[in-house]
Design an enzyme around this catalytic site. Structure first.
Site, PDB file in Angstrom:
ATOM      1  N   ASP A   1      -5.617  12.505  -3.803  1.00  0.00           N
ATOM      2  CA  ASP A   1      -7.009  12.816  -3.473  1.00  0.00           C
ATOM      3  C   ASP A   1      -7.366  14.213  -3.977  1.00  0.00           C
ATOM      4  O   ASP A   1      -8.517  14.638  -3.894  1.00  0.00           O
ATOM      5  CB  ASP A   1      -7.288  12.651  -1.966  1.00  0.00           C
ATOM      6  CG  ASP A   1      -6.524  13.621  -1.104  1.00  0.00           C
ATOM      7  OD1 ASP A   1      -5.608  14.297  -1.611  1.00  0.00           O
ATOM      8  OD2 ASP A   1      -6.844  13.719   0.108  1.00  0.00           O
ATOM      9  N   SER A   2      -6.368  14.918  -4.557  1.00  0.00           N
ATOM     10  CA  SER A   2      -6.652  16.179  -5.250  1.00  0.00           C
ATOM     11  C   SER A   2      -7.646  15.951  -6.379  1.00  0.00           C
ATOM     12  O   SER A   2      -8.242  16.906  -6.882  1.00  0.00           O
ATOM     13  CB  SER A   2      -5.356  16.784  -5.802  1.00  0.00           C
ATOM     14  OG  SER A   2      -4.625  15.821  -6.536  1.00  0.00           O
TER      15      SER A   2
ATOM     16  N   ASP B   1      -3.431   7.671  -2.855  1.00  0.00           N
ATOM     17  CA  ASP B   1      -3.645   8.549  -1.701  1.00  0.00           C
ATOM     18  C   ASP B   1      -4.817   8.033  -0.883  1.00  0.00           C
ATOM     19  O   ASP B   1      -5.889   7.748  -1.433  1.00  0.00           O
ATOM     20  CB  ASP B   1      -4.014   9.939  -2.244  1.00  0.00           C
ATOM     21  CG  ASP B   1      -3.354  11.053  -1.469  1.00  0.00           C
ATOM     22  OD1 ASP B   1      -2.683  10.778  -0.460  1.00  0.00           O
ATOM     23  OD2 ASP B   1      -3.516  12.210  -1.904  1.00  0.00           O
TER      24      ASP B   1
ATOM     25  N   LYS C   1      -0.224   6.761   0.299  1.00  0.00           N
ATOM     26  CA  LYS C   1       0.233   8.001   0.930  1.00  0.00           C
ATOM     27  C   LYS C   1      -0.817   8.427   1.935  1.00  0.00           C
ATOM     28  O   LYS C   1      -2.016   8.256   1.693  1.00  0.00           O
ATOM     29  CB  LYS C   1       0.444   9.098  -0.115  1.00  0.00           C
ATOM     30  CG  LYS C   1       0.861  10.448   0.503  1.00  0.00           C
ATOM     31  CD  LYS C   1       1.241  11.469  -0.538  1.00  0.00           C
ATOM     32  CE  LYS C   1       0.087  12.222  -1.117  1.00  0.00           C
ATOM     33  NZ  LYS C   1      -0.778  12.925  -0.140  1.00  0.00           N
TER      34      LYS C   1
ATOM     35  N   GLU D   1      -1.644  11.601   5.170  1.00  0.00           N
ATOM     36  CA  GLU D   1      -1.239  12.906   5.687  1.00  0.00           C
ATOM     37  C   GLU D   1      -1.114  12.890   7.204  1.00  0.00           C
ATOM     38  O   GLU D   1      -1.917  12.246   7.891  1.00  0.00           O
ATOM     39  CB  GLU D   1      -2.280  13.962   5.276  1.00  0.00           C
ATOM     40  CG  GLU D   1      -2.390  14.148   3.770  1.00  0.00           C
ATOM     41  CD  GLU D   1      -3.372  15.243   3.359  1.00  0.00           C
ATOM     42  OE1 GLU D   1      -3.864  15.994   4.239  1.00  0.00           O
ATOM     43  OE2 GLU D   1      -3.643  15.340   2.149  1.00  0.00           O
TER      44      GLU D   1
ATOM     45  N   GLU E   1       4.911  19.620   1.820  1.00  0.00           N
ATOM     46  CA  GLU E   1       4.092  20.555   1.026  1.00  0.00           C
ATOM     47  C   GLU E   1       4.007  21.907   1.704  1.00  0.00           C
ATOM     48  O   GLU E   1       3.751  21.997   2.914  1.00  0.00           O
ATOM     49  CB  GLU E   1       2.676  19.974   0.822  1.00  0.00           C
ATOM     50  CG  GLU E   1       1.788  20.946   0.037  1.00  0.00           C
ATOM     51  CD  GLU E   1       0.510  20.328  -0.525  1.00  0.00           C
ATOM     52  OE1 GLU E   1       0.301  19.107  -0.388  1.00  0.00           O
ATOM     53  OE2 GLU E   1      -0.279  21.104  -1.108  1.00  0.00           O
TER      54      GLU E   1
HETATM   55  O1  KIV Z   1      -3.509  14.825  -3.592  1.00  0.00           O
HETATM   56  C1  KIV Z   1      -2.471  15.235  -4.130  1.00  0.00           C
HETATM   57  O2  KIV Z   1      -2.442  15.548  -5.328  1.00  0.00           O
HETATM   58  C2  KIV Z   1      -1.288  15.339  -3.293  1.00  0.00           C
HETATM   59  C3  KIV Z   1      -0.016  15.838  -3.911  1.00  0.00           C
HETATM   60  C4  KIV Z   1      -0.129  17.212  -4.362  1.00  0.00           C
HETATM   61  C5  KIV Z   1       1.157  15.640  -3.036  1.00  0.00           C
HETATM   62  O3  KIV Z   1      -1.332  15.010  -2.160  1.00  0.00           O
END
Ligand code: KIV
Length: 291
Positions: A59-60, A98, A128, A130, A197
């Site tokens: 989600d970055s 994510d 993934k 959080e 992280e």
């Molecule tokens: O969103 C992302 O890029 C991440 C990674 C940096 C682990 O969660």
């Protein structure tokens, strides 16, 4: 065709498909896991060709691709669209999507529904999410629904407002105990791997030794079972970067220089040249007399 024909039940080696069991086996074999984020088809293809084990549509992308200040505003539709794009480029690596902020925090039923969309509509092989204790029940529900889950604890960007910025976590005895508890709860709930992280190296090393599932570090030191970096950071596409980032290339400068050179040649009339132009066939050459 039997379903047994696709996906390997055994094997290993650099060219075989990365699967959840093969990743977990890598930890036992002491074979480090390489992971990177990707947000489009060419990035997915390049990561795959380079032999990376895991490609995460993080989600970055809210920040790296869409220019938002943080990751909070990216939507399910945006994440699904880019996950589909990456899917078209990735063949061997494990593709993880994510779950964006708001897609799993409200209730577990929503979380399962949204995770299923990544698998069914976008071709992700895992999701993934959080958080620690607060996510354990959701992880159990997802695993029951045959959706493999990667956990993510420590500096969790979706908690930027609670954390008061992107700050290294787990620096007090109490915080270390909390992250240990979170890591064990996630692993016990069925996560096949946990991203650590922005935590001290010593804490990550201890968690890596305690957990049977792989830890994937980002700003968590070299003892983790694997490492992940954000595409733009690893390739040096944007200026700056955190202490833990190593820029393995300076792609931003290469692209800027190429674009400047292109502009200069267009302005000078030297691009395109004759070899880069099409010509009329001989039969209609009179028309081309001027050339
Ligand atoms: O969103 C992302 O890029 C991440 C990674 C940096 C682990 O969660």
């Amino acid at each position: 065709m039997s379903v047994w024909n696709s996906g390997s039940a055994s094997g290993g080696g650099a060219s075989s498909k990365v699967t959840i069991p093969s990743l977990v086996a890598q930890k036992a074999q002491g074979h480090k896991i390489s992971a990177v984020t990707a947000y489009d088809v060419s990035a997915g293809r390049l990561a795959d060709e380079a032999g990376l084990d895991v490609v995460l549509v993080g989600d970055s992308l809210a920040m790296t691709m869409l220019g938002h200040e943080n990751t909070l505003s990216v939507t399910m539709d945006e994440m699904l669209m880019l996950t589909r794009a990456v899917r078209r480029g990735v063949k061997r690596a494990l593709l993880v999507a994510d779950m964006p902020y708001g897609s799993y925090q409200m209730d577990e039923g929503d979380g399962v529904k949204n995770a299923l969309r990544f698998i069914k509509e976008a071709g992700a092989e895992a999701v993934k999410l959080e958080g620690g204790r607060a996510r354990a029940e959701l992880v159990r529900r997802l695993v029951e629904a045959e959706i493999p889950v990667m956990g993510h604890i420590g500096l969790t960007p979706q908690a930027v407002n609670r954390m008061g910025g992107y700050k290294v976590q787990a620096r007090t005895q109490e915080a270390v105990e909390k992250i240990q508890e979170d890591a064990h709860l996630l692993s016990g709930a069925g996560c096949f791997a946990v991203v650590l992280e922005g935590i001290p190296r010593e804490v990550a090393a201890q968690l890596t030794a305690e957990l049977t599932v792989p830890t994937i570090g980002i700003g968590a030191g070299p003892e983790c079972d694997g490492q992940i970096l954000v595409w733009h950071d690893l390739l040096g596409i944007n200026a700056g970067g955190a202490k833990f980032v190593r820029r393995f290339a300076e792609v931003g400068s290469v692209v800027r220089e190429a674009l400047e050179q292109y502009r200069v040649e267009v302005e000078a009339g030297t691009f395109p040249n004759d070899a880069e132009s099409y010509h009329l066939p001989r039969a209609v050459r009179p028309l081309a007399g001027a050339f």
